[in-house]
Design a protein around this motif. Structure first.
Motif, PDB file in Angstrom:
ATOM      1  N   LYS A 146      -8.965   5.296  -3.676  1.00  0.00           N
ATOM      2  CA  LYS A 146      -7.924   5.859  -4.527  1.00  0.00           C
ATOM      3  C   LYS A 146      -6.867   4.799  -4.793  1.00  0.00           C
ATOM      4  O   LYS A 146      -6.771   3.807  -4.071  1.00  0.00           O
ATOM      5  N   PRO A 147      -6.055   4.982  -5.820  1.00  0.00           N
ATOM      6  CA  PRO A 147      -5.054   3.964  -6.151  1.00  0.00           C
ATOM      7  C   PRO A 147      -4.103   3.676  -4.995  1.00  0.00           C
ATOM      8  O   PRO A 147      -3.691   4.582  -4.270  1.00  0.00           O
ATOM      9  N   PHE A 148      -3.790   2.400  -4.825  1.00  0.00           N
ATOM     10  CA  PHE A 148      -2.779   1.907  -3.877  1.00  0.00           C
ATOM     11  C   PHE A 148      -3.160   2.106  -2.419  1.00  0.00           C
ATOM     12  O   PHE A 148      -2.308   2.005  -1.540  1.00  0.00           O
ATOM     13  N   ALA A 149      -4.431   2.370  -2.139  1.00  0.00           N
ATOM     14  CA  ALA A 149      -4.853   2.621  -0.762  1.00  0.00           C
ATOM     15  C   ALA A 149      -5.440   1.389  -0.077  1.00  0.00           C
ATOM     16  O   ALA A 149      -5.759   1.448   1.108  1.00  0.00           O
ATOM     17  N   TRP A 150      -5.594   0.280  -0.815  1.00  0.00           N
ATOM     18  CA  TRP A 150      -6.104  -0.951  -0.195  1.00  0.00           C
ATOM     19  C   TRP A 150      -5.135  -1.351   0.919  1.00  0.00           C
ATOM     20  O   TRP A 150      -3.948  -1.549   0.676  1.00  0.00           O
TER      21      TRP A 150
ATOM     22  N   GLN B 258      -6.360  -4.817  -3.978  1.00  0.00           N
ATOM     23  CA  GLN B 258      -7.788  -4.564  -4.105  1.00  0.00           C
ATOM     24  C   GLN B 258      -8.458  -5.619  -4.973  1.00  0.00           C
ATOM     25  O   GLN B 258      -7.824  -6.231  -5.830  1.00  0.00           O
ATOM     26  N   PRO B 259      -9.757  -5.855  -4.759  1.00  0.00           N
ATOM     27  CA  PRO B 259     -10.470  -6.926  -5.468  1.00  0.00           C
ATOM     28  C   PRO B 259     -10.484  -6.728  -6.979  1.00  0.00           C
ATOM     29  O   PRO B 259     -10.502  -5.600  -7.481  1.00  0.00           O
TER      30      PRO B 259
ATOM     31  N   PRO C   5       0.828  -1.214   0.000  1.00  0.00           N
ATOM     32  CA  PRO C   5       0.000   0.000   0.000  1.00  0.00           C
ATOM     33  C   PRO C   5       0.856   1.255   0.000  1.00  0.00           C
ATOM     34  O   PRO C   5       1.916   1.309   0.634  1.00  0.00           O
ATOM     35  N   ALA C   6       0.392   2.262  -0.714  1.00  0.00           N
ATOM     36  CA  ALA C   6       1.075   3.560  -0.711  1.00  0.00           C
ATOM     37  C   ALA C   6       0.531   4.388   0.435  1.00  0.00           C
ATOM     38  O   ALA C   6       0.093   5.536   0.260  1.00  0.00           O
ATOM     39  N   ILE C   7       0.526   3.792   1.584  1.00  0.00           N
ATOM     40  CA  ILE C   7       0.114   4.437   2.832  1.00  0.00           C
ATOM     41  C   ILE C   7       1.052   3.914   3.914  1.00  0.00           C
ATOM     42  O   ILE C   7       1.713   2.903   3.737  1.00  0.00           O
TER      43      ILE C   7
ATOM     44  N   GLN D   1     -11.379  12.619  -6.328  1.00  0.00           N
ATOM     45  CA  GLN D   1     -12.517  12.083  -7.078  1.00  0.00           C
ATOM     46  C   GLN D   1     -12.593  10.571  -6.923  1.00  0.00           C
ATOM     47  O   GLN D   1     -13.665  10.005  -6.691  1.00  0.00           O
ATOM     48  N   SER D   2     -11.455   9.908  -7.061  1.00  0.00           N
ATOM     49  CA  SER D   2     -11.418   8.449  -6.928  1.00  0.00           C
ATOM     50  C   SER D   2     -11.801   8.012  -5.525  1.00  0.00           C
ATOM     51  O   SER D   2     -12.576   7.065  -5.339  1.00  0.00           O
ATOM     52  N   GLU D   3     -11.296   8.707  -4.527  1.00  0.00           N
ATOM     53  CA  GLU D   3     -11.595   8.349  -3.141  1.00  0.00           C
ATOM     54  C   GLU D   3     -13.066   8.549  -2.825  1.00  0.00           C
ATOM     55  O   GLU D   3     -13.677   7.762  -2.100  1.00  0.00           O
ATOM     56  N   THR D   4     -13.656   9.590  -3.399  1.00  0.00           N
ATOM     57  CA  THR D   4     -15.078   9.841  -3.175  1.00  0.00           C
ATOM     58  C   THR D   4     -15.932   8.703  -3.719  1.00  0.00           C
ATOM     59  O   THR D   4     -16.946   8.318  -3.127  1.00  0.00           O
TER      60      THR D   4
END
Length: 491
Positions: A369-373, A379-380, A132-134, A362-365
């Motif tokens: 968002k990418p790489f946040a799983w 992500q599925p 994850p990018a977190i 926008q993606s998070e809404t």
């Protein structure tokens, strides 16, 4: 019972043939292996000689010049781990903000790159070997990790696996960076077997223990310099056996053992089947046949884990050719595809609200968002994760704001209504067909025409002129009807 026939007769779609589209087979192939067919991509495919010729060209080339230049839009992606961490602790800029930049760059690449197959496959492998990018720790090494996925995305899985599992970002995320012979941590060794290679049911708990022992010795100086090293004194020595792999593991420096072990796992039949099934899930359907999976796995093994031959086998399969309109775009894909469908250029971001930065909001809404799983499984890949009413409503809100050019309001240039219309006057049903060819890359249908008429209050045979109410006030309704139609949600 008569309603469908009445609707079909009333809403017979127009045909504006001067706006070119791809044939159904080429469109299916290009849609699955791109982030949305645009007029420019249609012309590129036709110039290549068709969908399959375009696909072969995409596999043969990997021009990253444009992709690399996008990093200059987010200059912190050029910084090293120690520099990023120093800026974090001194409150200059958090690593979480840099990871937002990483997601933004990925979305910008997907929108702008001509190497669409490379972008799609890079995303696939970043999901399979997911970090994850977190999280502050793995974030300082995360951007270089992504470049490994990109470099090997169309290469060989065994080479990718060796670099990925021994990379500092993966080691930090799954606790390999602190695993020693005295205290082996099983997290990386287990996920390597469960998620990255063999899959559940194809290994034992003893395999997990041996896997963890083999991987000891790689260290990262956490929370200080973030330097990545290999320390032979931390490597566990002694005979090991894992899923058919055996080694005396006698040397203090175990890096060659690690390489041999990872290459063995990459060539294991269970790994071949796992990767084959994930490719089929991503590009064919949520329920691929065992026969297709076995054929893809056999191709993978016969070609020394090379990825391109597997992709060629997949796209030439009957299951792929007959799987049209079966896969749903996830939130980030929806955003990227919308930018591409609307023909929106990206400008270097001047602030957080500029389009190139706002894309992740926008993606998070919409959902993610990418790489946040957060979990290591990525992500599925199936539709069920993304087909909820809440997701649909969120997508509609995003589509509506972009149809009107309201948000993001800068950092891009929205087309004026007159720029969408090929000629005046034009019959509404023909305009809808032209718009479908531009936005959906396919001719319009009765359901689309009916939706467009309902959204705008315009009859199918109405004549549209430059001073029509549609052009003055209601054009966002038409665009939103196109973006909210299933033809836009599906890839």
């Amino acid at each position: 019972m008569r309603t469908p026939r009445l609707v079909s007769a009333t809403y017979a779609p127009g045909r504006y043939a001067r706006t070119p589209v791809l044939g159904a087979g080429a469109r299916h192939l290009v849609t699955r292996f791109s982030y949305g067919v645009t007029p420019e991509l249609t012309a590129e495919v036709k110039a290549a000689g068709g969908g399959m010729a375009w696909f072969r060209d995409q596999l043969a080339t990997a021009d990253s010049a444009r992709a690399e230049s996008l990093a200059d839009w987010w200059p912190d992606l050029h910084r090293g781990p120690a520099d990023l961490w120093q800026r974090q602790v001194t409150d200059v800029r958090g690593t979480w903000e840099v990871m937002y930049d990483y997601a933004r760059r990925a979305m910008a690449r997907r929108i702008t790159s001509r190497q669409q197959v490379l972008e799609v496959m890079t995303e696939f492998w970043e999901g399979h070997l997911h970090v994850p990018a977190i999280g502050d720790a793995q974030a300082v090494w995360r951007a270089p990790y992504g470049e490994i996925m990109r470099r090997h995305a169309l290469g060989r899985f065994d080479e990718m696996l060796v670099e990925a599992i021994t990379h500092p970002s993966m080691l930090i995320f799954l606790d390999g960076a602190t695993s020693t012979k005295a205290h082996p941590n099983e997290n990386l060794g287990r996920e390597l077997l469960e998620l990255h290679t063999l899959g559940v049911g194809n290994y034992t708990e003893d395999d997990v223990k041996a896997s963890a022992r083999i991987l000891t010795g790689y260290r990262v100086d956490l929370w200080r310099t973030w330097a990545a090293t290999y320390r032979p004194e931390d490597h566990w020595t002694g005979p090991v056996q894992v899923a058919g792999f055996s080694h005396d593991n006698a040397a203090a420096d175990g890096r060659e053992v690690v390489r041999a072990y990872l290459v063995h796992l990459a060539h294991h039949p269970a790994t071949a089947r796992r990767i084959a099934r994930k490719l089929a899930l991503r590009f064919v359907s949520d329920t691929p046949s065992d026969a297709l999976v076995e054929r893809l796995a056999a191709t993978y093994l016969a070609n020394d884990t090379a990825i391109k031959p597997v992709l060629m086998k997949l796209v030439n399969s009957r299951e792929f050719r007959t799987s049209r309109r079966t896969k749903l775009r996830d939130p980030a894909e929806d955003v990227v595809a919308t930018y591409r469908a609307l023909g929106l250029p990206l400008e270097p971001p001047s602030d957080g609200e500029a389009a190139a930065n706002a894309m992740i909001w926008q993606s998070e809404t919409i959902g993610l968002k990418p790489f946040a799983w957060p979990r290591p499984d990525g992500q599925p890949l199936t539709n069920a994760a993304w087909d909820s009413p809440a997701r649909a409503l969120a997508s509609m809100a995003m589509h509506w704001s972009m149809s009107g050019g309201w948000w993001p309001e800068h950092g891009t240039t929205y087309k004026k209504p007159t720029e969408w219309v090929p000629e005046f006057p034009i019959v509404f049903r023909d305009l809808v067909d032209h718009m479908a060819r531009r936005v959906h890359a396919r001719p319009s249908s009765a359901s689309l025409l009916q939706g467009a008429c309902t959204a705008t209050g315009i009859a199918p045979d109405a004549t549209i002129t430059a001073d029509h109410a549609l052009m003055k006030w209601h054009f966002p309704r038409l665009l939103a009807a196109l973006l909210d139609h299933p033809d836009h949600y599906l890839r």
